[in-house]
Design a protein around this motif. Structure first.
Motif, PDB file in Angstrom:
ATOM      1  N   ALA A   2       8.881 -18.480  -7.739  1.00 40.82           N
ATOM      2  CA  ALA A   2       7.785 -17.593  -8.134  1.00 40.82           C
ATOM      3  C   ALA A   2       8.110 -16.907  -9.455  1.00 40.82           C
ATOM      4  CB  ALA A   2       7.536 -16.548  -7.050  1.00 40.82           C
ATOM      5  N   THR A   3       7.169 -16.922 -10.373  1.00 37.88           N
ATOM      6  CA  THR A   3       7.350 -16.267 -11.666  1.00 37.88           C
ATOM      7  C   THR A   3       7.145 -14.761 -11.515  1.00 37.88           C
ATOM      8  OG1 THR A   3       5.025 -16.430 -12.270  1.00 37.88           O
ATOM      9  CG2 THR A   3       6.441 -18.311 -12.822  1.00 37.88           C
ATOM     10  N   GLN A   4       7.500 -14.011 -12.556  1.00 38.38           N
ATOM     11  CA  GLN A   4       7.271 -12.566 -12.528  1.00 38.38           C
ATOM     12  C   GLN A   4       5.785 -12.254 -12.434  1.00 38.38           C
ATOM     13  OE1 GLN A   4       9.375 -10.586 -15.700  1.00 38.38           O
ATOM     14  NE2 GLN A   4      11.351 -11.427 -15.076  1.00 38.38           N
ATOM     15  N   ALA A   5       4.940 -13.069 -13.068  1.00 34.82           N
ATOM     16  CA  ALA A   5       3.495 -12.863 -12.974  1.00 34.82           C
ATOM     17  C   ALA A   5       3.017 -13.052 -11.538  1.00 34.82           C
ATOM     18  CB  ALA A   5       2.765 -13.829 -13.905  1.00 34.82           C
TER      19      ALA A   5
ATOM     20  N   GLY B  24       0.780  -1.226   0.000  1.00 33.24           N
ATOM     21  CA  GLY B  24       0.000   0.000   0.000  1.00 33.24           C
ATOM     22  C   GLY B  24       0.813   1.278   0.000  1.00 33.24           C
ATOM     23  N   GLN B  25       2.041   1.243   0.556  1.00 30.68           N
ATOM     24  CA  GLN B  25       2.771   2.483   0.777  1.00 30.68           C
ATOM     25  C   GLN B  25       4.190   2.522   0.205  1.00 30.68           C
ATOM     26  OE1 GLN B  25       1.374   5.179   1.927  1.00 30.68           O
ATOM     27  NE2 GLN B  25      -0.568   4.136   2.309  1.00 30.68           N
ATOM     28  N   ARG B  26       4.800   1.391  -0.064  1.00 31.71           N
ATOM     29  CA  ARG B  26       6.183   1.418  -0.548  1.00 31.71           C
ATOM     30  C   ARG B  26       6.229   1.425  -2.071  1.00 31.71           C
ATOM     31  NH1 ARG B  26       7.294  -2.818   3.936  1.00 31.71           N
ATOM     32  NH2 ARG B  26       8.126  -1.514   5.615  1.00 31.71           N
ATOM     33  N   PRO B  27       7.235   2.106  -2.663  1.00 30.32           N
ATOM     34  CA  PRO B  27       7.395   2.069  -4.119  1.00 30.32           C
ATOM     35  C   PRO B  27       7.771   0.670  -4.581  1.00 30.32           C
ATOM     36  CG  PRO B  27       9.266   3.172  -3.097  1.00 30.32           C
ATOM     37  CD  PRO B  27       8.265   2.945  -2.013  1.00 30.32           C
ATOM     38  N   ALA B  28       7.587   0.405  -5.859  1.00 34.62           N
ATOM     39  CA  ALA B  28       7.754  -0.948  -6.392  1.00 34.62           C
ATOM     40  C   ALA B  28       9.136  -1.526  -6.116  1.00 34.62           C
ATOM     41  CB  ALA B  28       7.467  -0.945  -7.886  1.00 34.62           C
ATOM     42  N   TYR B  29      10.179  -0.724  -6.280  1.00 32.52           N
ATOM     43  CA  TYR B  29      11.558  -1.197  -6.066  1.00 32.52           C
ATOM     44  C   TYR B  29      11.723  -1.688  -4.629  1.00 32.52           C
ATOM     45  CZ  TYR B  29      16.733  -0.883  -5.911  1.00 32.52           C
ATOM     46  OH  TYR B  29      18.080  -1.139  -5.768  1.00 32.52           O
TER      47      TYR B  29
ATOM     48  N   THR C 163       2.161  -4.387 -12.143  1.00 35.52           N
ATOM     49  CA  THR C 163       2.035  -5.155 -13.374  1.00 35.52           C
ATOM     50  C   THR C 163       3.250  -6.057 -13.573  1.00 35.52           C
ATOM     51  OG1 THR C 163       3.162  -3.528 -14.776  1.00 35.52           O
ATOM     52  CG2 THR C 163       0.781  -3.231 -14.425  1.00 35.52           C
ATOM     53  N   GLN C 164       3.074  -7.053 -14.432  1.00 31.58           N
ATOM     54  CA  GLN C 164       4.187  -7.957 -14.722  1.00 31.58           C
ATOM     55  C   GLN C 164       5.324  -7.212 -15.417  1.00 31.58           C
ATOM     56  OE1 GLN C 164       2.985 -11.582 -16.656  1.00 31.58           O
ATOM     57  NE2 GLN C 164       5.071 -12.195 -17.163  1.00 31.58           N
ATOM     58  N   VAL C 165       4.986  -6.264 -16.293  1.00 37.59           N
ATOM     59  CA  VAL C 165       6.018  -5.475 -16.976  1.00 37.59           C
ATOM     60  C   VAL C 165       6.827  -4.671 -15.964  1.00 37.59           C
ATOM     61  CG1 VAL C 165       6.413  -3.557 -18.575  1.00 37.59           C
ATOM     62  CG2 VAL C 165       4.765  -5.344 -19.163  1.00 37.59           C
ATOM     63  N   HIS C 166       6.132  -4.052 -15.006  1.00 33.94           N
ATOM     64  CA  HIS C 166       6.815  -3.268 -13.969  1.00 33.94           C
ATOM     65  C   HIS C 166       7.683  -4.172 -13.099  1.00 33.94           C
ATOM     66  CE1 HIS C 166       6.324   0.396 -11.048  1.00 33.94           C
ATOM     67  NE2 HIS C 166       7.567   0.141 -11.358  1.00 33.94           N
ATOM     68  N   THR C 167       7.181  -5.370 -12.792  1.00 35.00           N
ATOM     69  CA  THR C 167       7.956  -6.334 -12.013  1.00 35.00           C
ATOM     70  C   THR C 167       9.254  -6.682 -12.730  1.00 35.00           C
ATOM     71  OG1 THR C 167       5.949  -7.281 -11.051  1.00 35.00           O
ATOM     72  CG2 THR C 167       7.928  -8.634 -10.970  1.00 35.00           C
ATOM     73  N   ASN C 168       9.160  -6.935 -14.023  1.00 34.16           N
ATOM     74  CA  ASN C 168      10.344  -7.255 -14.812  1.00 34.16           C
ATOM     75  C   ASN C 168      11.368  -6.133 -14.749  1.00 34.16           C
ATOM     76  OD1 ASN C 168      11.730  -6.919 -17.711  1.00 34.16           O
ATOM     77  ND2 ASN C 168      11.432  -9.099 -17.311  1.00 34.16           N
TER      78      ASN C 168
END
Length: 247
Positions: A184-187, A150-155, A196-201
């Motif tokens: 665990a896969t990126q999805a 909820g509060q931390r950036p994706a990185y 999103t999966q793209v952002h995860t990648n």
């Protein structure tokens, strides 16, 4: 020298002792529990919402997840479970399961009948407290996931999740020299972290470029534990371990 894999009972004891001190007699009682071993494939449901199970599931190999699905079919992974975890302990006291639990890799599971767990708790009341503590720790992890997503950036979010999984595997002897299994896969990481999966990648690529992780197939290596903890704003307090993982 090859290290022998722990037996199902040894793995269960390792996990419990990471959060609760057990006596010799209590460990012997756990070691006498009947456990039925079952192998399952990837993406196979173990329990489904609405089920009324008569047994609990001990994860022995592989990863599983707890998830729910919206009316539109969108999945939210609510928890990830690693060897040593019993993801459906609540089924001892809640007749109907309100979540789904599924494999996200090939898994070996150990099924323990509710009646055997209840008899164990009746004979050894401290084990009731141990199982209750494990349930409370899972609730604490769930609260941390709410904050993380909820509060931390994706990185920071993904770095934090990697820190958590590495430590949970470390305390059961499955993360040596900074290396551990991460199937665990990126999805699935995307569904677990709400991006999103793209952002995860992209985040994983940056974590690699920053020298915080390296991966070979499903193996993940953490070269500098302290730097990864700093990147993930990771504090292990919420895991409530009495045995801690070091670098």
């Amino acid at each position: 020298m090859t290290t022998l894999a722990p037996t199902p009972h040894e793995l269960m004891i390792r996990k419990m002792e990471s959060i609760f001190p057990l006596s010799v007699e209590e460990k012997q009682a756990i070691s006498a529990l009947p456990i039925q071993l079952v192998d399952i494939k990837t993406n196979q449901d173990i329990v489904r919402e609405g089920d009324e199970p008569s047994q609990c599931c001990l994860i022995l190999e592989g990863f599983t997840c707890m998830y729910k699905v919206t009316a539109e079919g969108k999945r939210q992974i609510l928890s990830l479970y690693v060897p040593g975890d019993v993801p459906d302990m609540q089924s001892l006291h809640l007749k109907v399961i309100d979540i789904n639990i599924a494999s996200i890799s090939p898994c070996k599971l150990g099924f323990i009948q509710h009646k055997d767990l209840r008899q164990l708790c009746e004979r050894y009341p401290r084990l009731t407290a141990a199982f209750w503590r494990e349930t409370l720790v899972h609730a604490s992890i769930f609260r941390e996931w709410l904050l993380n997503n909820g509060q931390r950036p994706a990185y920071t979010r993904i770095a934090h999740l990697i820190c958590e999984l590495r430590m949970r595997l470390k305390v059961v002897g499955l993360a040596e020299n900074g290396t551990f299994e991460m199937p665990a896969t990126q999805a699935e990481l995307a569904d677990a972290t709400g991006i999103t999966q793209v952002h995860t990648n992209r985040v994983l690529q940056v974590l690699r470029a920053d020298g915080l992780i390296s991966t070979v197939k499903t193996q993940m290596h953490v070269p500098d534990w302290n730097k990864l903890k700093q990147a993930g704003e990771f504090d292990s307090l919420y895991l409530h371990l009495i045995k801690t993982a070091t670098a």
